[in-house]
Design an enzyme around this catalytic site. Sequence first.
Site, mmCIF file in Angstrom:
data_model
loop_
_atom_site.group_PDB
_atom_site.id
_atom_site.type_symbol
_atom_site.label_atom_id
_atom_site.label_comp_id
_atom_site.label_asym_id
_atom_site.label_seq_id
_atom_site.Cartn_x
_atom_site.Cartn_y
_atom_site.Cartn_z
ATOM 1 N N GLU A 97 42.487 26.860 -51.130
ATOM 2 C CA GLU A 97 42.032 26.689 -49.747
ATOM 3 C C GLU A 97 42.907 25.603 -49.163
ATOM 4 O O GLU A 97 42.767 24.422 -49.503
ATOM 5 C CB GLU A 97 40.549 26.309 -49.703
ATOM 6 C CG GLU A 97 39.944 26.441 -48.317
ATOM 7 C CD GLU A 97 39.852 25.114 -47.592
ATOM 8 O OE1 GLU A 97 40.721 24.882 -46.726
ATOM 9 O OE2 GLU A 97 38.949 24.333 -47.888
ATOM 10 N N GLU B 121 50.100 21.190 -39.117
ATOM 11 C CA GLU B 121 48.764 20.609 -39.300
ATOM 12 C C GLU B 121 48.864 19.089 -39.212
ATOM 13 O O GLU B 121 49.534 18.451 -40.015
ATOM 14 C CB GLU B 121 48.178 21.015 -40.656
ATOM 15 C CG GLU B 121 46.764 20.506 -40.855
ATOM 16 C CD GLU B 121 46.155 20.959 -42.167
ATOM 17 O OE1 GLU B 121 44.970 21.339 -42.170
ATOM 18 O OE2 GLU B 121 46.865 20.930 -43.194
ATOM 19 N N CYS C 140 39.886 20.671 -42.547
ATOM 20 C CA CYS C 140 40.846 21.758 -42.694
ATOM 21 C C CYS C 140 40.703 22.810 -41.606
ATOM 22 O O CYS C 140 41.689 23.435 -41.218
ATOM 23 C CB CYS C 140 40.725 22.384 -44.074
ATOM 24 S SG CYS C 140 39.067 22.946 -44.482
ATOM 25 N N LYS D 253 40.035 16.775 -61.039
ATOM 26 C CA LYS D 253 40.963 15.705 -60.663
ATOM 27 C C LYS D 253 40.527 15.203 -59.307
ATOM 28 O O LYS D 253 40.654 15.874 -58.304
ATOM 29 C CB LYS D 253 42.402 16.222 -60.624
ATOM 30 C CG LYS D 253 43.471 15.131 -60.895
ATOM 31 C CD LYS D 253 43.546 14.052 -59.832
ATOM 32 C CE LYS D 253 44.408 14.481 -58.672
ATOM 33 N NZ LYS D 253 44.575 13.366 -57.669
#
Length: 481
Positions: free
Chosen positions: A251, A389, A287, A177
């Site tokens: 992750e 974040e 990330c 996807k």
Amino acid sequence: MSNLEEFRNLIGGRICAAASGRLLDSVNPATGEVWAKVPASDAVDIDSAVNAARQAQSAWAALPAAARSQYLKQVSQIFIKHGEELARLETLDNGKLASENKSRAGVGMALVWERAAGATLEGVTGRSVILDPTKLGFTLREPYGVVAAIIPWNNPLLFLANKAAAALAAGNTVVVKSPEQASAAMLRVGELIADILPPGVISIVCGLGSEAGEALVRHPFVGKITMTGSSETGRRIQRAAADTLTPAIFELGGKSPNIVLDDADLAAAAIGVTTGSIYTGNAGQICVAGSRILVQRKVLDDLIDRMKSIVGKIVLGDPFSDATTMGPIVSQTQFDRVTGYIADGRREAKLVFGGRSGSELVPGMPGGYWVEPTLFMTENNALNICQEEIFGPVAVIIPFDTDDEAIAIANDSKYGLAAGVWTRDLARAHRFVRDIAAGSIWVNIYRQPRYELPFGGFKDSGYGHDELLEFTREKAAIIAS
């Protein structure tokens, strides 16, 4: 509208539009303009892709490992031949510097597929144990079947390679996807590999997470899920996968500490916590961004001066220009998120530099999503800018006095993806490596994931690794004479 590029899915070996015919806009983040159209696929397309993968899987897994390896080597050559084209598409999609994309989309991605090709034997290698004189125990490693791979928008080609190559090498088939914000390069890869891999071995489907993504992770014929993205998305996927007990590799997000001790090489550390970590060609949208910069008080002023000097040379602008060293934020939604956190920081912390955003930063590209490198300072690690974040070029400095204090601050986070430590003292380095709760810890270097080592997180940063053995399950057997 006729001059817009249009990309299509790869499903069961066919290049095709979404069954509904619906399309999504792909927006160039440097200009804010729609430059291409991609499929708005839904559950119908996902079902077709999963069924094609299921039908192809037994024959793919039955191939000798050497035969699968040869297929993957052919895929690797696609990136050698078309790397520049793929890099251009990814830059148009997510604004990452073209110079950085070129270095990765060609030789870099080819190497990932080559490594997977070289590791195919690991996916079929078990172990044997003599249980007693009349009994032999052994294990077999088998693929899960159909692997669902959910790809993020910040590095689509990289994560496509990391996930799909390993899963295919292990004998699985894969349904990918792609991210609706940045699918063009991946869909072009689908066109290029359609005639290389057997039909159904890999499908690449673009659609919204709420439609295509949801349908994929809930599909009863998916054997394993691998996903890179936010922690909240990971939670939603895990809840959805609970109904089918589908295992997953996640992750997820990070709020990584980058720790500068008083005996560090400050010249190297200053680079490591700025251009090597947070103020990058991808505008901090990584990330593992070391967005919490913990600095021992004795060297605080010196380090800040060095950071200001480095950041003062950053050029924000057109990601296709060789003069540019930092690109735009990927979308209006992400731009609003990042600028919202900057507003929080202005209220709660001291602004060290930056803080501006908007069209005035790059006059020649007024529609782009521009945010300049921004740094705050606070001693309160509980602030939103320290705990959440941000995923943009925004960092916060947190002073500390002792090693114990630095470790406590570093671990005072719901995340545990990565960490950096800058010190000349090997004993201190070992202590920080041991005591910090993170999946990857780099000493006197930063942002250095290597394919030879696992990459994953602790706590809300996820679990598991996109490596070959994770895409196989172990079966035990005993044969008695």
